[in-house]
Design a protein around this motif. Structure first.
Motif, PDB file in Angstrom:
ATOM      1  N   GLY A 279       0.790  -1.229   0.000  1.00 56.77           N
ATOM      2  CA  GLY A 279       0.000   0.000   0.000  1.00 56.77           C
ATOM      3  C   GLY A 279       0.815   1.269   0.000  1.00 56.77           C
ATOM      4  O   GLY A 279       0.283   2.355   0.214  1.00 56.77           O
ATOM      5  N   ARG A 280       2.125   1.154  -0.232  1.00 57.20           N
ATOM      6  CA  ARG A 280       2.983   2.344  -0.246  1.00 57.20           C
ATOM      7  C   ARG A 280       3.662   2.515  -1.595  1.00 57.20           C
ATOM      8  O   ARG A 280       3.922   1.546  -2.297  1.00 57.20           O
ATOM      9  CB  ARG A 280       4.072   2.249   0.834  1.00 57.20           C
ATOM     10  N   VAL A 281       3.953   3.779  -1.920  1.00 57.82           N
ATOM     11  CA  VAL A 281       4.727   4.077  -3.108  1.00 57.82           C
ATOM     12  C   VAL A 281       5.666   5.235  -2.766  1.00 57.82           C
ATOM     13  O   VAL A 281       5.259   6.233  -2.188  1.00 57.82           O
ATOM     14  CB  VAL A 281       3.808   4.442  -4.303  1.00 57.82           C
ATOM     15  N   TYR A 282       6.960   5.054  -3.071  1.00 55.29           N
ATOM     16  CA  TYR A 282       7.947   6.111  -2.830  1.00 55.29           C
ATOM     17  C   TYR A 282       7.825   7.139  -3.952  1.00 55.29           C
ATOM     18  O   TYR A 282       7.929   6.781  -5.131  1.00 55.29           O
ATOM     19  CB  TYR A 282       9.364   5.545  -2.801  1.00 55.29           C
ATOM     20  N   VAL A 283       7.616   8.384  -3.585  1.00 55.98           N
ATOM     21  CA  VAL A 283       7.408   9.441  -4.570  1.00 55.98           C
ATOM     22  C   VAL A 283       8.618  10.372  -4.558  1.00 55.98           C
ATOM     23  O   VAL A 283       8.800  11.178  -3.642  1.00 55.98           O
ATOM     24  CB  VAL A 283       6.122  10.236  -4.280  1.00 55.98           C
ATOM     25  N   PHE A 284       9.477  10.244  -5.575  1.00 54.90           N
ATOM     26  CA  PHE A 284      10.636  11.109  -5.733  1.00 54.90           C
ATOM     27  C   PHE A 284      10.262  12.281  -6.630  1.00 54.90           C
ATOM     28  O   PHE A 284       9.208  12.283  -7.266  1.00 54.90           O
ATOM     29  CB  PHE A 284      11.806  10.334  -6.346  1.00 54.90           C
ATOM     30  N   GLU A 285      11.160  13.253  -6.686  1.00 58.40           N
ATOM     31  CA  GLU A 285      10.917  14.399  -7.561  1.00 58.40           C
ATOM     32  C   GLU A 285      11.510  14.189  -8.953  1.00 58.40           C
ATOM     33  O   GLU A 285      10.944  14.646  -9.939  1.00 58.40           O
ATOM     34  CB  GLU A 285      11.499  15.672  -6.929  1.00 58.40           C
ATOM     35  N   VAL A 327       9.602  11.800  -0.955  1.00 61.88           N
ATOM     36  CA  VAL A 327      11.056  11.880  -0.786  1.00 61.88           C
ATOM     37  C   VAL A 327      11.516  13.158  -1.492  1.00 61.88           C
ATOM     38  O   VAL A 327      11.744  13.163  -2.698  1.00 61.88           O
ATOM     39  CB  VAL A 327      11.769  10.652  -1.374  1.00 61.88           C
ATOM     40  N   PHE A 328      11.615  14.246  -0.729  1.00 58.83           N
ATOM     41  CA  PHE A 328      12.005  15.526  -1.309  1.00 58.83           C
ATOM     42  C   PHE A 328      13.516  15.570  -1.539  1.00 58.83           C
ATOM     43  O   PHE A 328      14.291  15.062  -0.729  1.00 58.83           O
ATOM     44  CB  PHE A 328      11.596  16.675  -0.389  1.00 58.83           C
ATOM     45  N   ASP A 329      13.906  16.222  -2.639  1.00 58.11           N
ATOM     46  CA  ASP A 329      15.334  16.447  -2.883  1.00 58.11           C
ATOM     47  C   ASP A 329      15.906  17.337  -1.780  1.00 58.11           C
ATOM     48  O   ASP A 329      15.199  18.183  -1.225  1.00 58.11           O
ATOM     49  CB  ASP A 329      15.546  17.131  -4.231  1.00 58.11           C
ATOM     50  N   ARG A 330      17.179  17.170  -1.490  1.00 61.77           N
ATOM     51  CA  ARG A 330      17.794  17.986  -0.437  1.00 61.77           C
ATOM     52  C   ARG A 330      17.749  19.477  -0.787  1.00 61.77           C
ATOM     53  O   ARG A 330      17.669  20.323   0.092  1.00 61.77           O
ATOM     54  CB  ARG A 330      19.242  17.550  -0.201  1.00 61.77           C
TER      55      ARG A 330
END
Length: 521
Positions: A279-285, A327-330
């Motif tokens: 039920g999870r998905v990692y969302v990158f930019e 997952v936000f970029d630094r």
């Protein structure tokens, strides 16, 4: 005598209702790539697409907050109407297609990829579900993808891809059909000629653009990464340049093609779907993080191709009942992060945040997943840094909004009321957590913060009484009966505070009068 509606009119009205139950004007803005921001009222404001607008002069109202009213109004050129009029006017101005009402309904259904069964007329439904232009465009995109993949095996292609996905032993480039295109105009003209398509066909799917009468190929000298929709169909390409080549943007991508706006989809959503069992998905930019996340077995990874999720992307996640792990970029600023999380909250999208700042010190110098992998970071290291988006949002807002030296209860009360009015604090759980965070930041007990917020005047009055009772010099000037009366008053209104004051009073009384004398109340 009232004119009876024809069966066709009734059917068209039903289709209108079906469309409005699935999308709103904000979705249409997203599809056309029109940027907008929250207006002063309940709608959003944007640059009007129907005249040369330099300051946002169009207001758009949509959704439950506007009581399900769907309309737009430009206060400069006067353009206005509902969702259907907006689409018809936009298509006429930019795509030179004059649509009647029924054609507009059919166009919206196809454009927004809604259920084709709601199309209103059989004679229209005889057409292909996808217009010939898109069918031809997909064929051209597939040819370009295959040609770019072939060039991946050249020495130049291998070196370029190695910089994006170092030590690719698991076949990530193969899995994502990553290719390369050399910086040679002649080879591009040769491909266009052999593919049997015109340069204008290439323009429609974003492979070229025209500048000063010349055709420019933005993917020349770049790694080529296909972008697909949720069904695995190619809708665009991302070009990734070599970092060493100065003066070039790192990424190039056509945000809008005949297939729609690129940010109505999520990069790798089609590939990530089978791995979303938890039920999870990692969302990158960015796409590069998604590619390298495959080395950590983070197969359920997608990219927004920008900061934060769009409304259309959120709807996509809701359809499959998955929770995004942002997952936000630094380099993404805290203001951008807060705006992205607030938008998710407005859209009733619960989520999580992976705080890269919480990783062990050995990984703090890493600015990307590629660097984290090279430094030996594991998926378990990352998962230990996951927190609820609600908690992260409150922490960051309190951290930025409360001065540790703040002692004015009215300002603290105003701060919390502002959060409540803006939708940041909506539930009792959020209110309690907000007061806990403020107390920890400003040095107040939790119950005092609650009292400040609920009744700041009463809090100030009580603190004044408490100050009188805990000041040694004041104690020498008043008698025991007055002290007892004050404590009795506090006991009735706030027993906890009275008990705390009593403890302080015993301690200070000892300082003022010495250990020998016993205090009696």
């Amino acid at each position: 005598m009232q004119k009876r509606k024809s069966k066709g009119s009734w059917h068209a009205a039903k289709v209108r209702q079906d469309i409005l139950s699935r999308i709103d004007l904000i979705d249409v803005l997203d599809h056309y790539g029109i940027s907008y921001e929250q207006g002063k009222g309940k709608g959003v404001s944007c640059l009007c697409p129907f005249h040369d607008d330099h300051r946002p002069s169009m207001n758009v109202f949509a959704g439950k907050e506007t009581k399900n009213l769907e309309f737009y109004k430009c206060f400069s050129c006067g353009a206005g109407g509902d969702l259907f009029k907006f689409v018809a006017k936009y298509e006429e101005k930019y795509n030179h297609r004059k649509l009647n009402h029924v054609q507009t309904l059919n166009h919206i259904v196809r454009m927004m990829e809604l259920d084709p069964e709601i199309l209103p007329y059989v004679e229209v439904r005889k057409e292909s579900r996808e217009n010939p232009e898109k069918t031809e465009g997909r064929a051209l995109a597939e040819k370009f993808q295959r040609a770019a993949e072939m060039r991946r095996y050249t020495e130049e292609g291998k070196q370029a891809i190695e910089k994006i996905i170092p030590d690719d032993r698991t076949g990530i480039a193969d899995e994502f059909h990553i290719g390369y295109w050399e910086n040679d105009a002649h080879r591009w003209e040769e491909f266009a000629k052999q593919s049997g398509h015109t340069m204008d066909d290439c323009r429609k799917i974003g492979l070229v653009f025209s500048k000063d009468g010349r055709w420019i190929m933005p993917y020349a000298g770049k790694v080529v990464i296909p972008v697909t929709d949720r069904f695995g169909r190619v809708i665009s390409f991302i070009g990734r340049s070599d970092d060493s080549k100065s003066g070039q943007p790192k990424y190039v991508m056509p945000f809008r093609t005949i297939f729609g706006h690129i940010r109505t989809n999520l990069f790798n959503y089609h590939g990530a779907l089978p791995y979303m069992e938890n039920g999870r998905v990692y969302v990158f930019e960015g796409v590069e993080n998604v590619l390298n996340a495959q080395k950590l077995d983070m197969k359920n990874s997608v990219a927004t191709l920008g900061t934060g999720l769009t409304k259309t992307q959120i709807r996509l996640l809701k359809q499959d009942a998955v929770t995004p792990v942002m997952v936000f970029d630094r380099e993404t600023t805290m203001d951008e992060r807060i705006r992205a999380l607030l938008f998710m909250k407005e859209q009733k999208m619960p989520g999580l945040v992976l705080e890269l700042e919480k990783l062990p010190a050995a990984f703090q110098g890493c600015s990307s997943i590629r660097e984290l992998v090279a430094a030996g970071c594991s998926r378990e290291d990352l998962d230990r840094c996951v927190v609820e988006a609600e908690e992260y949002l409150l922490q960051q807002i309190v951290e930025r909004g409360i001065d540790p030296k703040e002692k004015d209860p009215r300002r603290i009360a105003g701060f919390v009321r502002k959060l409540n009015g803006s939708g940041v604090v909506e539930t009792d759980r959020e209110f309690i957590r907000c007061c806990e965070l403020i107390g920890a930041k400003a040095g107040y007990p939790f119950d005092e913060v609650v009292e400040m917020v609920e009744n700041p005047d009463s809090y100030l009055s009580r603190k004044e009484q408490e100050s009188r009772l805990t000041d040694p010099e004041q104690l020498k000037k008043i008698d025991i009966d007055e002290i007892a009366d004050n404590l009795d008053h506090m006991q009735k209104h706030d027993p906890i505070a009275a008990g705390r004051t009593m403890e302080k009073l015993h301690m200070i009384y000892t300082v003022a009068f010495g250990d020998e004398r016993e205090m009696e109340l």
